[in-house]
Scaffold this active site. Structure first.
Site: not given
Ligand code: T1G
Length: 700
Positions: A63, A104, A107, A127
């Protein structure tokens, strides 16, 4: 509108490519585009199977975290609804996973009928690390696919697993070798499926409890392991629903829990931390065009606890390290300690014998500075004394090649004074590792007055390469972390002179969620270390005879903490026990200092320690030592055990209310007379923010 979906046909297959850079975050626009593409494919009789994939990008990072807290999260098609619709498509629906499928994103793959993945892809439901739980079917569909225990472990830990492990669990139906063509293989797999009946999507019926009392035991364990944290308990409650309710009811229960979590302060705090980690890498004057220096060889001066740990970071990343010591026995001791550390990892199955030997071959010991001549980065980790460090840097200036980065692991000293003894201050930077240096994630990168942009950019890049979280600090006593530790610990020490006990103070702080109280931390780090740091700046603190007076007295009595089995506590083995002798010493010192002793309440302990910590953090922002309040929070979360689910000291201050914090400081300043006058001075920025009615901490 930006094209977020690439829809193409390959004969009877529809290939739907998600192309929302950088990580296919499932924000509202991508959801809309994905929904219409899937409807098109589902409704097209010529399409017999559908493949979802990342278009030259990861499958999906889940998400859009940036939408949380805004109406966009629930704007139709909301993710849970979209995935329910996909789960009802009566054609083979394949998720072809490359890079990551997280939250997500996984999912989405779970709503598909089949999953094919590149073997090195990472799949997870992280999450809980955002104070949430999977909110689009993960808590109901994953247990039905891999079993309750395996699913729970994935959701409570939040660590992604690689696709090989996913395949072994039954999460992934088919693996693709890292160098193979994933999409071509997915098409092959889809065609195989055309003639086989679709597998029953996850069973609708409840799964049943895995064992007697399984959830009650899990609840108790979680409460003990993660006290105060709400998200793990909500994950457990949702998985329990998968065991007790049919799928539709379970999904509804998950939604209910997810909305509670999303609205919680803990989720807000952890989201703050997520974006703070990304912001911390954005430094004024540094961008993608800033040149980087190549770091192929590293040298470390000093093979003590810190030097050895620092060397391990680079060796672990495959970078050869030369470790220098002045005495052969010290060098042998240092190298032996590193081998011992790796043998512990070997015993724990975290390292193979071959990996251990490979790492030790990357390590070379020397007694000769000349052997550092070809190092690209040299990190000095000798005794915390300015004169000694300056002597080392004069020598490095002589022997190191032009362009080598010269770094000091000082934890408090003036990096500019160290740089000033060299002819190349632009190549000097502070790299403050935290003990144990091969474990602690935080790295304070201290930018000197002359530190060159490419030196800073290079150290930020190498920090990520060795798995560290770099936070940039300007030059001042103790940089960000230790500078804030001083007023926080000073209040704690004063409170013990005024009547609290070390255990009472530590109980209040650990009760807030800190990994360790002040006094337990001093006993671990060594009361002698703190004393020597104070000795170096005795002049600046002479005006307060009570300043860390108790610690000085314990030092004088040879009570250095754990290493002498007596400090603020006494130790029987690893067991920490209250020591009434320390309270008697405090009573005597209070008498000598004319400090009136009284019963101290837990609220006062909380307020005085935390408000002084917060106040100093805000002052650092005002002085420009810290670039952002998020940086201050990251330092205390990753270096001093401040609970991430409270977002760090400054985020916590915003949660408490800046006016409350200022009001509290002023009240205690009043109440504590001369001592209050001396030490409880509100930071001017805090006063300005409150006066302006601001609720967020930012430089102004
Ligand atoms: N949403 C929005 N922006 C995101 C994002 C996300 N899920 N993941 C990464 N970004 C942006 C980040 O802020 C950065 O932006 C750029 O992408 C590169 O990321 C309903 C509730 C995927 C392993 O927890 O772990 O799904 O700074 O610098 O080191 O159940 O990002 O360049 O402007 O981290 O290569 C669950 C979170 C969401 C994964 C990549 N997902 N992301 O790492 O690059 S909640 C997560 C990461 C959800 C559902 C629920 C890592 C990465 P900017 P980065 P990276």
């Amino acid at each position: 509108m930006l094209q977020l979906i690439d829809y193409r046909r390959d004969h009877e297959l529809a290939l739907i490519g998600l192309c929302h850079s950088p990580v296919n975050a499932l924000g509202h626009e991508l959801r809309q585009a994905l929904a219409s593409a899937c409807q098109q494919a589902a409704g097209d009789p010529a399409v017999r199977a559908i493949i979802l994939h990342g278009q030259q990008l990861s499958f999906s990072a889940g998400a859009d975290i940036g939408e949380f807290g805004t109406p966009l999260t629930w704007q139709a098609p909301a993710l849970p609804q979209l995935l329910d619709d996909l789960a009802r498509i009566d054609k083979p629906l394949l998720a072809a996973i490359d890079g990551v499928a997280l939250g997500g994103g996984l999912e989405l793959a779970l709503a598909c009928s089949h999953r094919i993945a590149r073997a090195d892809a990472r799949l997870g439901l992280p999450e809980v690390r955002l104070g949430l739980l999977p909110g689009a079917g993960g808590t109901q569909r994953l247990p039905r696919l891999v079993g309750v225990e395996a699913a729970l472990e994935m959701m409570l830990d939040g660590q992604p697993l690689d696709a090989r492990k996913g395949h072994a669990l039954g999460l992934v139906d088919r693996l693709v070798e890292p160098d193979a063509d994933l999409l071509a293989q997915a098409c092959g797999f889809a065609r195989e499926l055309l003639d086989t009946p679709l597998p029953a999507r996850p069973a609708q019926s409840p799964l049943g409890e895995p064992g007697n009392d399984f959830f009650r035991l899990q609840e108790a364990q979680l409460a003990a392991r993660k006290p105060g944290q709400e998200a793990p308990q909500r994950v457990l409650a949702a998985v329990r629903a998968a065991c007790e309710l049919a799928l539709p009811e379970g999904l509804a229960r998950e939604q209910e829990l997810f909305r509670q979590a999303l609205a919680s302060p803990q989720a807000t705090a952890l989201r703050h931390q997520f974006f703070a980690e990304r912001e911390a890498l954005k430094i004024p004057g540094i961008d993608a065009a800033t040149p980087l220096r190549e770091i192929a060889r590293v040298a470390v001066i000093g093979a003590g606890t810190m030097g050895g740990g620092i060397a391990m970071n680079f060796v672990n990343a495959g970078i050869p390290v030369t470790l220098l010591e002045v005495k052969p026995e010290a060098l042998d001791r240092g190298l032996a300690q590193i081998r011992k550390n790796y043998e512990i990892s070997l015993k724990r199955g975290k390292l193979s014998p071959a990996q251990l030997e490979q790492r030790m071959t990357l390590l070379r010991g020397t007694l000769d500075y000349a052997d550092l001549a070809d190092a690209d980065l040299v990190i000095e980790a000798v005794f915390e004394n300015l004169t000694i460090k300056q002597t080392v840097f004069r020598t490095l200036d002589e022997v190191c090649k032009p362009g080598a980065i010269l770094a000091s692991n000082t934890s408090t000293l003036d990096v500019d004074q160290i740089a000033a003894v060299t002819r190349r201050p632009r190549d000097v930077v502070g790299l403050h590792f935290f003990s144990p240096a091969n474990v602690m994630r935080l790295l304070e990168v201290v930018r000197g007055r002359e530190t060159a942009p490419d030196v800073l950019a290079t150290t930020l890049r190498i920090a990520k390469r060795i798995g560290k979280l770099p936070v940039v600090s300007g030059v001042c006593f103790g940089f960000i972390g230790n500078r804030m530790l001083e007023p926080y610990a000073r209040e704690a020490h004063r409170l013990v002179l005024e009547g609290a006990s070390p255990a009472q103070v530590d109980r209040v702080l650990t009760g807030l969620g800190l990994a360790m109280g002040v006094f337990a931390m001093y006993d671990l780090a060594g009361i002698d270390i703190g004393y020597l740091v104070r000795e170096a700046r005795r002049g600046e603190i002479a005006h307060d005879p009570g300043y860390f007076r108790l610690a000085d007295e314990l030092y004088a009595q040879g009570r250095y903490g754990q290493k002498t089995a007596r400090g603020f506590y006494r130790y029987e083995g690893r067991e920490r026990l209250e020591d009434p002798e320390v309270v008697q010493i405090a009573e005597r010192l209070a008498g000598e200092l004319g400090i009136r002793r009284r019963a101290i309440g837990d609220q006062e302990i909380h307020d005085r320690c935390l408000f002084m910590l917060i106040n100093e953090g805000i002052q650092l922002l005002d002085e420009g030592i810290a670039l952002r309040s998020g940086d201050v929070d990251l330092v205390w979360i990753n270096g001093y055990g401040f609970p991430a689910w409270r977002g760090g000291p400054l985020h916590y201050a915003e949660h408490l209310g800046l006016a409350e914090v200022l009001g509290g400081i002023r009240a205690y300043r009043e109440q504590l007379g001369a001592y209050g006058e001396m030490w409880l001075q509100p930071a001017p920025l805090l006063e300005r923010l409150v006066a302006a009615g601001k609720t967020r901490i930012e430089a102004c």
